[in-house]
Design a protein around this motif. Sequence first.
Motif, PDB file in Angstrom:
ATOM      1  N   LEU A 175       2.971  -0.574  11.556  1.00  0.00           N
ATOM      2  CA  LEU A 175       3.648   0.352  10.651  1.00  0.00           C
ATOM      3  C   LEU A 175       4.662  -0.323   9.719  1.00  0.00           C
ATOM      4  CD1 LEU A 175       4.401   3.347  13.072  1.00  0.00           C
ATOM      5  CD2 LEU A 175       2.504   3.123  11.447  1.00  0.00           C
ATOM      6  N   LEU A 176       5.402  -1.278  10.232  1.00  0.00           N
ATOM      7  CA  LEU A 176       6.534  -1.839   9.478  1.00  0.00           C
ATOM      8  C   LEU A 176       6.193  -2.478   8.127  1.00  0.00           C
ATOM      9  CD1 LEU A 176       8.709  -3.190  12.382  1.00  0.00           C
ATOM     10  CD2 LEU A 176       9.494  -1.642  10.580  1.00  0.00           C
ATOM     11  N   PRO A 177       5.118  -3.244   8.005  1.00  0.00           N
ATOM     12  CA  PRO A 177       4.881  -3.939   6.735  1.00  0.00           C
ATOM     13  C   PRO A 177       4.765  -3.025   5.514  1.00  0.00           C
ATOM     14  CG  PRO A 177       3.521  -4.898   8.440  1.00  0.00           C
ATOM     15  CD  PRO A 177       4.143  -3.658   9.022  1.00  0.00           C
ATOM     16  N   ALA A 178       4.341  -1.797   5.710  1.00  0.00           N
ATOM     17  CA  ALA A 178       4.117  -0.908   4.573  1.00  0.00           C
ATOM     18  C   ALA A 178       5.317  -0.011   4.247  1.00  0.00           C
ATOM     19  CB  ALA A 178       2.883  -0.048   4.843  1.00  0.00           C
TER      20      ALA A 178
ATOM     21  N   PRO B 161       0.817  -1.210   0.000  1.00  0.00           N
ATOM     22  CA  PRO B 161       0.000   0.000   0.000  1.00  0.00           C
ATOM     23  C   PRO B 161       0.849   1.256   0.000  1.00  0.00           C
ATOM     24  CG  PRO B 161      -0.117  -1.131   2.124  1.00  0.00           C
ATOM     25  CD  PRO B 161       0.677  -1.996   1.205  1.00  0.00           C
ATOM     26  N   ASN B 162       0.307   2.295  -0.580  1.00  0.00           N
ATOM     27  CA  ASN B 162       0.985   3.581  -0.601  1.00  0.00           C
ATOM     28  C   ASN B 162       0.825   4.220   0.776  1.00  0.00           C
ATOM     29  OD1 ASN B 162       2.227   5.913  -1.367  1.00  0.00           O
ATOM     30  ND2 ASN B 162       0.529   6.675  -2.602  1.00  0.00           N
ATOM     31  N   ILE B 163       1.915   4.475   1.445  1.00  0.00           N
ATOM     32  CA  ILE B 163       1.831   5.042   2.787  1.00  0.00           C
ATOM     33  C   ILE B 163       2.479   6.417   2.810  1.00  0.00           C
ATOM     34  CG2 ILE B 163       1.860   2.824   3.953  1.00  0.00           C
ATOM     35  CD1 ILE B 163       4.821   3.794   4.752  1.00  0.00           C
ATOM     36  N   ASN B 164       2.107   7.175   3.778  1.00  0.00           N
ATOM     37  CA  ASN B 164       2.709   8.481   4.000  1.00  0.00           C
ATOM     38  C   ASN B 164       3.841   8.273   5.012  1.00  0.00           C
ATOM     39  OD1 ASN B 164       3.395  11.020   5.014  1.00  0.00           O
ATOM     40  ND2 ASN B 164       1.317  11.810   4.754  1.00  0.00           N
ATOM     41  N   LEU B 165       5.066   8.226   4.509  1.00  0.00           N
ATOM     42  CA  LEU B 165       6.218   7.933   5.359  1.00  0.00           C
ATOM     43  C   LEU B 165       6.394   8.981   6.449  1.00  0.00           C
ATOM     44  CD1 LEU B 165       8.416   5.871   5.796  1.00  0.00           C
ATOM     45  CD2 LEU B 165       9.837   7.097   4.143  1.00  0.00           C
ATOM     46  N   GLU B 166       6.095  10.239   6.119  1.00  0.00           N
ATOM     47  CA  GLU B 166       6.192  11.279   7.134  1.00  0.00           C
ATOM     48  C   GLU B 166       5.220  11.015   8.278  1.00  0.00           C
ATOM     49  OE1 GLU B 166       6.368  16.137   7.563  1.00  0.00           O
ATOM     50  OE2 GLU B 166       5.438  15.279   5.771  1.00  0.00           O
ATOM     51  N   ALA B 167       3.993  10.616   7.957  1.00  0.00           N
ATOM     52  CA  ALA B 167       3.003  10.330   8.997  1.00  0.00           C
ATOM     53  C   ALA B 167       3.443   9.151   9.856  1.00  0.00           C
ATOM     54  CB  ALA B 167       1.638  10.055   8.361  1.00  0.00           C
ATOM     55  N   VAL B 168       4.041   8.143   9.233  1.00  0.00           N
ATOM     56  CA  VAL B 168       4.551   6.978   9.975  1.00  0.00           C
ATOM     57  C   VAL B 168       5.616   7.422  10.965  1.00  0.00           C
ATOM     58  CG1 VAL B 168       5.958   4.897   9.732  1.00  0.00           C
ATOM     59  CG2 VAL B 168       3.981   5.243   8.243  1.00  0.00           C
ATOM     60  N   LEU B 169       6.567   8.216  10.497  1.00  0.00           N
ATOM     61  CA  LEU B 169       7.648   8.672  11.369  1.00  0.00           C
ATOM     62  C   LEU B 169       7.125   9.579  12.480  1.00  0.00           C
ATOM     63  CD1 LEU B 169      10.390   9.189   8.658  1.00  0.00           C
ATOM     64  CD2 LEU B 169      10.429   7.518  10.522  1.00  0.00           C
TER      65      LEU B 169
ATOM     66  N   SER C  60      16.144   2.179   5.056  1.00  0.00           N
ATOM     67  CA  SER C  60      16.746   2.791   6.237  1.00  0.00           C
ATOM     68  C   SER C  60      15.699   3.001   7.338  1.00  0.00           C
ATOM     69  CB  SER C  60      17.414   4.116   5.861  1.00  0.00           C
ATOM     70  OG  SER C  60      18.050   4.675   6.980  1.00  0.00           O
ATOM     71  N   VAL C  61      14.562   3.526   6.971  1.00  0.00           N
ATOM     72  CA  VAL C  61      13.488   3.741   7.953  1.00  0.00           C
ATOM     73  C   VAL C  61      13.039   2.394   8.515  1.00  0.00           C
ATOM     74  CG1 VAL C  61      11.086   4.479   8.247  1.00  0.00           C
ATOM     75  CG2 VAL C  61      12.685   5.926   6.976  1.00  0.00           C
ATOM     76  N   ARG C  62      12.867   1.442   7.644  1.00  0.00           N
ATOM     77  CA  ARG C  62      12.435   0.109   8.080  1.00  0.00           C
ATOM     78  C   ARG C  62      13.434  -0.484   9.080  1.00  0.00           C
ATOM     79  NH1 ARG C  62       8.829  -3.498   6.752  1.00  0.00           N
ATOM     80  NH2 ARG C  62       9.294  -5.689   6.865  1.00  0.00           N
ATOM     81  N   HIS C  63      14.716  -0.339   8.784  1.00  0.00           N
ATOM     82  CA  HIS C  63      15.771  -0.868   9.653  1.00  0.00           C
ATOM     83  C   HIS C  63      15.726  -0.196  11.033  1.00  0.00           C
ATOM     84  CE1 HIS C  63      19.608  -2.740  10.586  1.00  0.00           C
ATOM     85  NE2 HIS C  63      20.070  -1.562  10.957  1.00  0.00           N
ATOM     86  N   VAL C  64      15.613   1.119  11.052  1.00  0.00           N
ATOM     87  CA  VAL C  64      15.582   1.851  12.323  1.00  0.00           C
ATOM     88  C   VAL C  64      14.357   1.446  13.140  1.00  0.00           C
ATOM     89  CG1 VAL C  64      15.269   4.146  13.362  1.00  0.00           C
ATOM     90  CG2 VAL C  64      16.971   3.812  11.559  1.00  0.00           C
ATOM     91  N   LEU C  65      13.187   1.448  12.508  1.00  0.00           N
ATOM     92  CA  LEU C  65      11.979   1.114  13.252  1.00  0.00           C
ATOM     93  C   LEU C  65      11.979  -0.335  13.713  1.00  0.00           C
ATOM     94  CD1 LEU C  65       9.157   3.094  11.402  1.00  0.00           C
ATOM     95  CD2 LEU C  65      10.667   3.824  13.263  1.00  0.00           C
ATOM     96  N   GLN C  66      12.562  -1.226  12.919  1.00  0.00           N
ATOM     97  CA  GLN C  66      12.669  -2.625  13.351  1.00  0.00           C
ATOM     98  C   GLN C  66      13.569  -2.734  14.582  1.00  0.00           C
ATOM     99  OE1 GLN C  66      11.095  -5.591  11.802  1.00  0.00           O
ATOM    100  NE2 GLN C  66      11.553  -6.043  13.948  1.00  0.00           N
TER     101      GLN C  66
END
Length: 164
Positions: free
Chosen positions: A98-101, A2-10, A106-112
């Motif tokens: 949050l992670l699956p999308a 899905p298209n996610i808003n990366l800023e909103a996730v962060l 880099s963001v995925r690695h940090v959040l994981q």
Amino acid sequence: MPNINLEAVLLEALDDERKAEATYGAVIEKFGEVRPFINIIEAERRHSAAIERQMTRLGFAIPANQWQGKGMAPATLAEACRMAIEAEVENIALYDRLLPAIADASVRHVLQNLQDASRDNHLPAFRRCLERENGGGGSGGARDGQGSQGRHGRGRGPRGGCST
């Protein structure tokens, strides 16, 4: 994917880390320099900084901390440990959502890494805290046999993004 808003996730992740920091700070203010709170609050600060670095890298504005000075501590240290357990469980669930999308590696690695720290380090530490407080015997002081400095995976060092 899905298209996610990366800023909103962060922003959501940052808000959650800042809320934990404020809450754990209130616990320390009320009960003194008790473990694991004194170690994990430092981890929460590092987590926020790791998210902020990703936001800066991506050109996103970093908002003011709305949680500064707004943490609330419960009546007893046992309740604080119980509350922290719930907060860490919710944090793990947040990252599960949050992670699956997230496509940005880099963001995925940090959040994981942040999720791993909550699950593998913070949650067990707060569970030990609750056992200690409910087991009769403790002031809840600096007796958490594994001080977060060395064990505390949100402090796993160079695994990326965050040293906590």
